[in-house]
Structure formats: C-alpha cells, structure tokens
Design a protein around this motif. Structure first.
Motif, PDB file in Angstrom:
ATOM      1  N   ALA A  40       0.792  -1.123  -0.061  1.00 40.54           N
ATOM      2  CA  ALA A  40      -0.103   0.086  -0.077  1.00 40.54           C
ATOM      3  C   ALA A  40       0.992   1.111   0.087  1.00 40.54           C
ATOM      4  CB  ALA A  40      -1.013   0.055   1.103  1.00 40.54           C
ATOM      5  N   PRO A  41       0.520   2.301  -0.616  1.00 37.58           N
ATOM      6  CA  PRO A  41       1.116   3.597  -0.349  1.00 37.58           C
ATOM      7  C   PRO A  41       1.289   3.935   0.988  1.00 37.58           C
ATOM      8  CG  PRO A  41      -0.679   3.880  -2.028  1.00 37.58           C
ATOM      9  CD  PRO A  41      -0.909   2.212  -1.478  1.00 37.58           C
ATOM     10  N   LEU A  42       2.722   4.560   1.447  1.00 34.60           N
ATOM     11  CA  LEU A  42       2.997   4.518   2.503  1.00 34.60           C
ATOM     12  C   LEU A  42       2.107   5.568   3.461  1.00 34.60           C
ATOM     13  CD1 LEU A  42       6.894   5.273   2.109  1.00 34.60           C
ATOM     14  CD2 LEU A  42       5.923   3.521   3.696  1.00 34.60           C
ATOM     15  N   LEU A 110      11.307  -3.531  10.200  1.00 36.59           N
ATOM     16  CA  LEU A 110      10.532  -2.136  10.196  1.00 36.59           C
ATOM     17  C   LEU A 110       9.463  -1.957  11.433  1.00 36.59           C
ATOM     18  CD1 LEU A 110       9.752  -1.237   6.438  1.00 36.59           C
ATOM     19  CD2 LEU A 110      11.863  -0.438   7.652  1.00 36.59           C
ATOM     20  N   ASP A 111       9.767  -0.963  12.288  1.00 32.89           N
ATOM     21  CA  ASP A 111       9.041  -0.914  13.487  1.00 32.89           C
ATOM     22  C   ASP A 111       7.735   0.129  13.367  1.00 32.89           C
ATOM     23  OD1 ASP A 111       9.634   1.634  13.368  1.00 32.89           O
ATOM     24  OD2 ASP A 111      11.016   1.779  15.329  1.00 32.89           O
ATOM     25  N   PRO A 184      -2.739  15.489   6.541  1.00 33.75           N
ATOM     26  CA  PRO A 184      -1.440  15.870   5.892  1.00 33.75           C
ATOM     27  C   PRO A 184      -0.304  14.750   6.157  1.00 33.75           C
ATOM     28  CG  PRO A 184      -1.649  17.198   7.402  1.00 33.75           C
ATOM     29  CD  PRO A 184      -2.752  16.465   7.639  1.00 33.75           C
ATOM     30  N   LEU A 185      -0.685  13.465   5.697  1.00 33.35           N
ATOM     31  CA  LEU A 185       0.282  12.549   5.922  1.00 33.35           C
ATOM     32  C   LEU A 185       1.396  12.391   5.033  1.00 33.35           C
ATOM     33  CD1 LEU A 185      -2.274   9.621   7.102  1.00 33.35           C
ATOM     34  CD2 LEU A 185      -0.583  10.606   8.786  1.00 33.35           C
ATOM     35  N   HIS A 186       1.260  12.939   3.954  1.00 28.29           N
ATOM     36  CA  HIS A 186       2.529  13.110   3.104  1.00 28.29           C
ATOM     37  C   HIS A 186       3.468  13.800   3.723  1.00 28.29           C
ATOM     38  CE1 HIS A 186       0.022  16.846   2.405  1.00 28.29           C
ATOM     39  NE2 HIS A 186       1.017  17.430   1.940  1.00 28.29           N
ATOM     40  N   GLU A 187       3.343  14.849   4.482  1.00 29.66           N
ATOM     41  CA  GLU A 187       4.345  15.432   5.108  1.00 29.66           C
ATOM     42  C   GLU A 187       5.194  14.652   5.908  1.00 29.66           C
ATOM     43  OE1 GLU A 187       2.299  18.798   7.272  1.00 29.66           O
ATOM     44  OE2 GLU A 187       1.402  19.603   5.398  1.00 29.66           O
ATOM     45  N   HIS A 188       4.967  13.553   6.198  1.00 29.74           N
ATOM     46  CA  HIS A 188       5.698  12.812   7.287  1.00 29.74           C
ATOM     47  C   HIS A 188       6.351  11.353   6.521  1.00 29.74           C
ATOM     48  CE1 HIS A 188       3.992  14.915  10.338  1.00 29.74           C
ATOM     49  NE2 HIS A 188       2.645  14.753   9.869  1.00 29.74           N
ATOM     50  N   LEU A 189       6.686  11.518   5.183  1.00 28.49           N
ATOM     51  CA  LEU A 189       7.066  10.416   4.485  1.00 28.49           C
ATOM     52  C   LEU A 189       8.597  10.108   4.652  1.00 28.49           C
ATOM     53  CD1 LEU A 189       5.030  10.500   1.091  1.00 28.49           C
ATOM     54  CD2 LEU A 189       4.847   8.828   3.002  1.00 28.49           C
ATOM     55  N   GLY A 191      12.380   9.445   5.391  1.00 31.90           N
ATOM     56  CA  GLY A 191      12.670   8.450   6.279  1.00 31.90           C
ATOM     57  C   GLY A 191      12.048   7.310   6.264  1.00 31.90           C
ATOM     58  N   HIS A 192      10.991   7.118   5.381  1.00 28.62           N
ATOM     59  CA  HIS A 192      10.289   5.928   5.643  1.00 28.62           C
ATOM     60  C   HIS A 192      10.401   5.059   4.163  1.00 28.62           C
ATOM     61  CE1 HIS A 192       7.692   6.403   9.296  1.00 28.62           C
ATOM     62  NE2 HIS A 192       7.781   7.698   8.967  1.00 28.62           N
TER      63      HIS A 192
END
Length: 244
Positions: A40-42, A110-111, A184-189, A191-192
């Motif tokens: 799935a998209p991150l 991955l945690d 706005p979860l796209h702002e936290h991508l 490092g993943h």
C-alpha cells in the motif's frame, strides 16, 4: 485472511485454492509459486500506525476491514486479467488460476505499520477449454499486473478509504503518485520505506507491486515536474490550499 471470489464467463471463474494460508506451521506456498506482493502507499500505513499508537483501535480496525475488501478485489482482478496459460509463450488460453492470499500489517526490520498482502500464484493452471494443465503465461501476467491489476488496486484502496475512513487522497507535489493528503500524512514520508516481506514461509520468487520501475518512473516524473515548476512552466496548488 483468505479471499477467493470471481464470477463466471471467460476468465471470470473461481480460482482454485493454492494452499492453506491459515496453517502457519505447514509447508506454505509451493517452492515454484510466484509471490506477488501488493504494498500500500506509505501514507495509508502511516495512517493505520498513527491510529494504533493513539489507542484508536476501532478506527484502525475500520482501516483493516477496508483493506480486506481491497484484497478481495485484487484477487478477482488477478484471475480475470491474468488467468491465462501457454504452451510455447506465443498463444494464451484462458485458465483457472491457483491462488492464495494473505494480508499483513508489518514487515520484518521495520517498527511501524506496513500494510501489504501476498498473492501467490501457482506456476501451472487448468486450461478452461480442454482441462489440460499448462504453464501460466508469465509475460501476460507481468503486463496485466502492471497495466490492470496495480492501477485497479490503487483505485479501489482510494475509493474505499475515502468513503469509509474520512480521509482524502491527492497528489502531494508535482509529478508524485497519489498519497493521503488529508490528514496531511504526505508531510511525514521522509525516512520511511515500503520494505519487502518474506512472508511467514520465507521468500519465493517475488514480484513487488509497485515495481522498481514504477517507483523509478514516479521519481523521474517528480524531477521533471520540479524542473518545470522552477522554470515557471507549471502552476501548482499544494494540497489544502485554495486557488486565488
């Protein structure tokens, strides 16, 4: 979770169960099965992870239930779009595939949550018109996964999550693939990474979705769009803002 469903006509038949995914102590998929892993998209994984970490178990379960429906949809699409066998690679015949699927929410190493599912495809299948077992048409399988199944998977995930989970998808920046933009979860991508899961039975031949080429093409689209924006050739309204 095991989902096998289809409707009848041409390749629209019920596939055969390849193996019992509920028997975690069993042999698992055959050694020559293909493990098509849909990742799935991150931002969807980040959404589920945030809900779990904030003790919003009911909301997290809603997301998991939605993903089960997406898995069901994907299995049907694989049978319809990829249900073909061949003797010599030149002529394809409709076939009843042997499939099994398992949804998971984590990847070793991955945690944080990584929503994905495995869809194992047996290397041979019964030809529908004469009942003879032949080799699955791998070329047609790859093409259909890329051009039909993967876009359909993304579309179904977006449709059901927007309808059920109170979120919105969009393009987070020029050239990017769709992600959740509200919240706005796209702002936290940063490092993943998506990660790759070997499954409870260890790795088989694995075809990741999205493929490395798909990810590279998206990255190139982002670079090209960023260049156009710098030259004033592209007008872009970021998610959450209104055009003036």
């Amino acid at each position: 979770m095991m989902v096998l469903r289809g409707s009848f006509g041409d390749t629209r038949v019920d596939p055969v169960v390849l193996f019992d995914v509920h028997d975690l102590e069993g042999a698992g998929p055959p050694a020559d099965a293909i493990d098509v892993q849909f990742r799935a998209p991150l931002t969807f994984s980040l959404l589920v992870d945030a809900l779990v970490r904030n003790d919003r178990e009911l909301d997290a379960q809603t997301c998991l239930t939605v993903y089960e429906k997406v898995i069901e949809h994907t299995v049907g699409k694989v049978q319809v779009a990829c249900g073909y066998v061949t003797d010599d690679g030149s002529v394809s015949s409709p076939a009843r595939l042997e499939l099994a699927t398992l949804g998971e929410s984590s990847v070793p190493g991955l945690d944080t949550v990584r929503m994905h599912h495995h869809l194992w495809i047996g290397p041979t299948a019964e030809t529908l018109d004469d009942g003879v077992r032949r080799t699955v048409d791998r070329r047609r399988l790859r093409d259909a996964l890329r051009n039909v199944v993967w876009p359909s998977y993304l579309g179904r995930l977006r449709e059901l999550t927007e309808l059920t989970c109170g979120i919105s998808w969009g393009i987070p920046w020029p050239g990017a693939a769709g992600q959740i933009v509200d919240p706005p979860l796209h702002e936290h991508l940063a490092g993943h990474e998506l990660g790759v899961c070997p499954s409870p039975w260890g790795a088989r031949e694995m075809w990741e979705q999205p493929t490395e080429k798909w990810l590279a093409d998206v990255a190139e689209d982002e670079r090209a769009a960023a260049g156009d924006a710098e030259r004033g050739l592209l007008y872009w309204t970021p998610p959450g803002t209104e055009r003036s």
